[in-house]
Scaffold this motif. Structure first.
Motif, PDB file in Angstrom:
ATOM      1  N   VAL A  46      15.241  25.568  11.854  1.00  0.00           N
ATOM      2  CA  VAL A  46      15.398  24.127  11.508  1.00  0.00           C
ATOM      3  C   VAL A  46      16.484  23.829  10.606  1.00  0.00           C
ATOM      4  N   ARG A  47      17.470  22.950  10.982  1.00  0.00           N
ATOM      5  CA  ARG A  47      18.486  22.680   9.891  1.00  0.00           C
ATOM      6  C   ARG A  47      18.177  21.770   8.711  1.00  0.00           C
ATOM      7  N   PHE A  48      17.175  20.978   8.787  1.00  0.00           N
ATOM      8  CA  PHE A  48      16.666  20.032   8.076  1.00  0.00           C
ATOM      9  C   PHE A  48      15.116  20.000   7.728  1.00  0.00           C
ATOM     10  N   LYS A  49      14.838  20.035   6.474  1.00  0.00           N
ATOM     11  CA  LYS A  49      13.035  19.899   6.283  1.00  0.00           C
ATOM     12  C   LYS A  49      13.223  18.536   5.301  1.00  0.00           C
ATOM     13  N   ALA A  50      12.480  17.544   5.567  1.00  0.00           N
ATOM     14  CA  ALA A  50      12.504  16.471   4.805  1.00  0.00           C
ATOM     15  C   ALA A  50      11.003  16.144   4.379  1.00  0.00           C
ATOM     16  N   GLY A  51      11.006  15.586   3.248  1.00  0.00           N
ATOM     17  CA  GLY A  51      10.002  15.097   2.724  1.00  0.00           C
ATOM     18  C   GLY A  51      10.185  13.558   2.323  1.00  0.00           C
ATOM     19  N   MET A  52       9.066  12.814   2.022  1.00  0.00           N
ATOM     20  CA  MET A  52       8.863  11.400   1.787  1.00  0.00           C
ATOM     21  C   MET A  52       8.198  11.526   0.452  1.00  0.00           C
ATOM     22  N   ALA A  53       8.450  10.590  -0.545  1.00  0.00           N
ATOM     23  CA  ALA A  53       7.761  10.384  -1.800  1.00  0.00           C
ATOM     24  C   ALA A  53       7.837   8.911  -2.342  1.00  0.00           C
ATOM     25  N   VAL A  54       6.500   8.177  -2.575  1.00  0.00           N
ATOM     26  CA  VAL A  54       6.567   7.093  -2.995  1.00  0.00           C
ATOM     27  C   VAL A  54       5.642   7.347  -4.440  1.00  0.00           C
ATOM     28  N   PRO A  55       6.351   6.726  -5.529  1.00  0.00           N
ATOM     29  CA  PRO A  55       5.774   6.737  -6.870  1.00  0.00           C
ATOM     30  C   PRO A  55       4.496   6.225  -7.188  1.00  0.00           C
ATOM     31  N   LYS A  56       3.548   6.621  -7.584  1.00  0.00           N
ATOM     32  CA  LYS A  56       2.052   5.963  -7.854  1.00  0.00           C
ATOM     33  C   LYS A  56       2.239   4.813  -8.761  1.00  0.00           C
ATOM     34  N   LYS A  57       3.069   5.221  -9.566  1.00  0.00           N
ATOM     35  CA  LYS A  57       3.500   4.345 -10.896  1.00  0.00           C
ATOM     36  C   LYS A  57       3.812   2.727 -10.052  1.00  0.00           C
ATOM     37  N   ASN A  58       4.660   2.600  -9.044  1.00  0.00           N
ATOM     38  CA  ASN A  58       5.140   1.361  -8.532  1.00  0.00           C
ATOM     39  C   ASN A  58       3.942   0.900  -7.495  1.00  0.00           C
ATOM     40  N   PHE A  59       3.234   1.913  -6.808  1.00  0.00           N
ATOM     41  CA  PHE A  59       2.313   1.276  -5.691  1.00  0.00           C
ATOM     42  C   PHE A  59       1.078   2.111  -6.174  1.00  0.00           C
ATOM     43  N   LYS A  60       0.074   1.438  -6.542  1.00  0.00           N
ATOM     44  CA  LYS A  60      -1.307   1.947  -7.203  1.00  0.00           C
ATOM     45  C   LYS A  60      -2.066   2.139  -5.920  1.00  0.00           C
ATOM     46  N   SER A  61      -1.916   1.342  -4.744  1.00  0.00           N
ATOM     47  CA  SER A  61      -2.782   1.647  -3.694  1.00  0.00           C
ATOM     48  C   SER A  61      -2.233   2.847  -2.761  1.00  0.00           C
ATOM     49  N   ALA A  62      -3.176   3.736  -2.519  1.00  0.00           N
ATOM     50  CA  ALA A  62      -2.820   4.815  -1.571  1.00  0.00           C
ATOM     51  C   ALA A  62      -2.624   4.335  -0.301  1.00  0.00           C
ATOM     52  N   VAL A  63      -3.233   3.226   0.260  1.00  0.00           N
ATOM     53  CA  VAL A  63      -3.029   2.695   1.630  1.00  0.00           C
ATOM     54  C   VAL A  63      -1.377   2.255   1.539  1.00  0.00           C
ATOM     55  N   LYS A  64      -0.792   1.473   0.576  1.00  0.00           N
ATOM     56  CA  LYS A  64       0.375   1.174   0.517  1.00  0.00           C
ATOM     57  C   LYS A  64       1.511   2.082   0.492  1.00  0.00           C
ATOM     58  N   ARG A  65       1.070   3.343  -0.399  1.00  0.00           N
ATOM     59  CA  ARG A  65       2.031   4.643  -0.385  1.00  0.00           C
ATOM     60  C   ARG A  65       2.251   5.022   0.880  1.00  0.00           C
ATOM     61  N   ASN A  66       1.097   5.040   1.632  1.00  0.00           N
ATOM     62  CA  ASN A  66       0.984   5.760   2.827  1.00  0.00           C
ATOM     63  C   ASN A  66       1.919   5.082   3.824  1.00  0.00           C
ATOM     64  N   ARG A  67       1.587   3.705   3.762  1.00  0.00           N
ATOM     65  CA  ARG A  67       2.410   2.839   4.857  1.00  0.00           C
ATOM     66  C   ARG A  67       3.930   2.968   4.524  1.00  0.00           C
ATOM     67  N   ILE A  68       4.401   3.098   3.349  1.00  0.00           N
ATOM     68  CA  ILE A  68       5.721   3.375   2.791  1.00  0.00           C
ATOM     69  C   ILE A  68       6.488   4.465   3.440  1.00  0.00           C
ATOM     70  N   LYS A  69       5.425   5.541   3.282  1.00  0.00           N
ATOM     71  CA  LYS A  69       5.868   6.945   3.735  1.00  0.00           C
ATOM     72  C   LYS A  69       5.977   7.061   5.241  1.00  0.00           C
ATOM     73  N   ARG A  70       5.179   6.247   6.203  1.00  0.00           N
ATOM     74  CA  ARG A  70       5.243   6.096   7.528  1.00  0.00           C
ATOM     75  C   ARG A  70       6.613   5.521   7.691  1.00  0.00           C
ATOM     76  N   LEU A  71       6.703   4.324   7.260  1.00  0.00           N
ATOM     77  CA  LEU A  71       8.033   3.596   7.653  1.00  0.00           C
ATOM     78  C   LEU A  71       9.302   4.260   7.316  1.00  0.00           C
ATOM     79  N   LEU A  72       9.198   5.335   6.206  1.00  0.00           N
ATOM     80  CA  LEU A  72      10.428   6.182   5.709  1.00  0.00           C
ATOM     81  C   LEU A  72      10.500   7.265   6.899  1.00  0.00           C
ATOM     82  N   ARG A  73       9.164   7.746   7.207  1.00  0.00           N
ATOM     83  CA  ARG A  73       9.230   9.086   8.373  1.00  0.00           C
ATOM     84  C   ARG A  73       9.976   8.277   9.704  1.00  0.00           C
ATOM     85  N   GLU A  74       9.422   7.194   9.845  1.00  0.00           N
ATOM     86  CA  GLU A  74       9.882   6.716  11.275  1.00  0.00           C
ATOM     87  C   GLU A  74      11.288   6.184  11.268  1.00  0.00           C
ATOM     88  N   SER A  75      11.835   5.774  10.024  1.00  0.00           N
ATOM     89  CA  SER A  75      13.178   5.413  10.018  1.00  0.00           C
ATOM     90  C   SER A  75      14.158   6.735  10.162  1.00  0.00           C
TER      91      SER A  75
END
Length: 125
Positions: A46-75
Motif C-alpha cells: 500500500v502507498r498510503f496508510k491513513a488514520g483519523m483523530a478527533v480530540p476528546k478535549k473539543n468533543f466530549k461525546s464519543a458519538v460526535k467524535r465517531n461521527r466526525i471520524k466517519r465524515l473524515l474517512r468518507e471524504s
C-alpha cells in the motif's frame, strides 16, 4: 476500476508509526483539518496508510467524535485518487480535526480536497 476504497490494510494502526508521526511528521492544514504526514515504507503493497483523530478535549461525546471520524474517512476515501495519481512514494497520514463545531459533510469534503491538493503541491517540489 476506480479505487474509491479504504480497505483495512490502508488504515494506520501501528502505535510506533503514530508516535513517529507526532514526533517527526510534517504537516499541512486547511482549517478545520490538519494533516500530519511522514514518508514511510510499507511491506504490504500500500502507498498510503491513513488514520483519523478527533480530540476528546473539543468533543466530549464519543458519538460526535465517531461521527466526525466517519465524515473524515468518507471524504478521504472519495478524494484519495487525487493523491494516488499525483505523488510518488509511500506515506503515513494522520488527519486531525481541529474545529470546535460539528461539521457538515460538504464542509468536511471541501477542506479535505483543499488539504490533499496542498499536500500534493508541497510534495511536488
Amino acid at each position: 476500476m476506480s479505487n474509491f476504497t479504504f480497505p483495512k490494510k490502508e488504515k494506520l494502526k501501528s502505535k510506533k508509526l503514530i508516535e513517529r508521526l507526532f514526533a517527526e511528521g510534517k504537516s499541512v492544514s486547511v482549517y478545520p483539518i490538519k494533516l500530519i504526514y511522514l514518508p514511510a515504507p510499507f511491506n504490504d503493497e500500500v502507498r498510503f496508510k491513513a488514520g483519523m483523530a478527533v480530540p476528546k478535549k473539543n468533543f466530549k461525546s464519543a458519538v460526535k467524535r465517531n461521527r466526525i471520524k466517519r465524515l473524515l474517512r468518507e471524504s478521504y476515501r472519495l478524494n484519495k485518487p487525487d493523491i494516488l495519481n499525483n505523488t510518488e512514494g509511500s506515506f503515513a497520514f494522520l488527519f486531525l480535526y481541529l474545529g470546535k463545531d460539528m461539521p457538515s459533510y460538504a464542509s468536511t469534503e471541501r477542506s479535505m480536497k483543499a488539504l490533499l491538493q496542498r499536500f500534493v503541491a508541497k510534495n511536488e517540489s
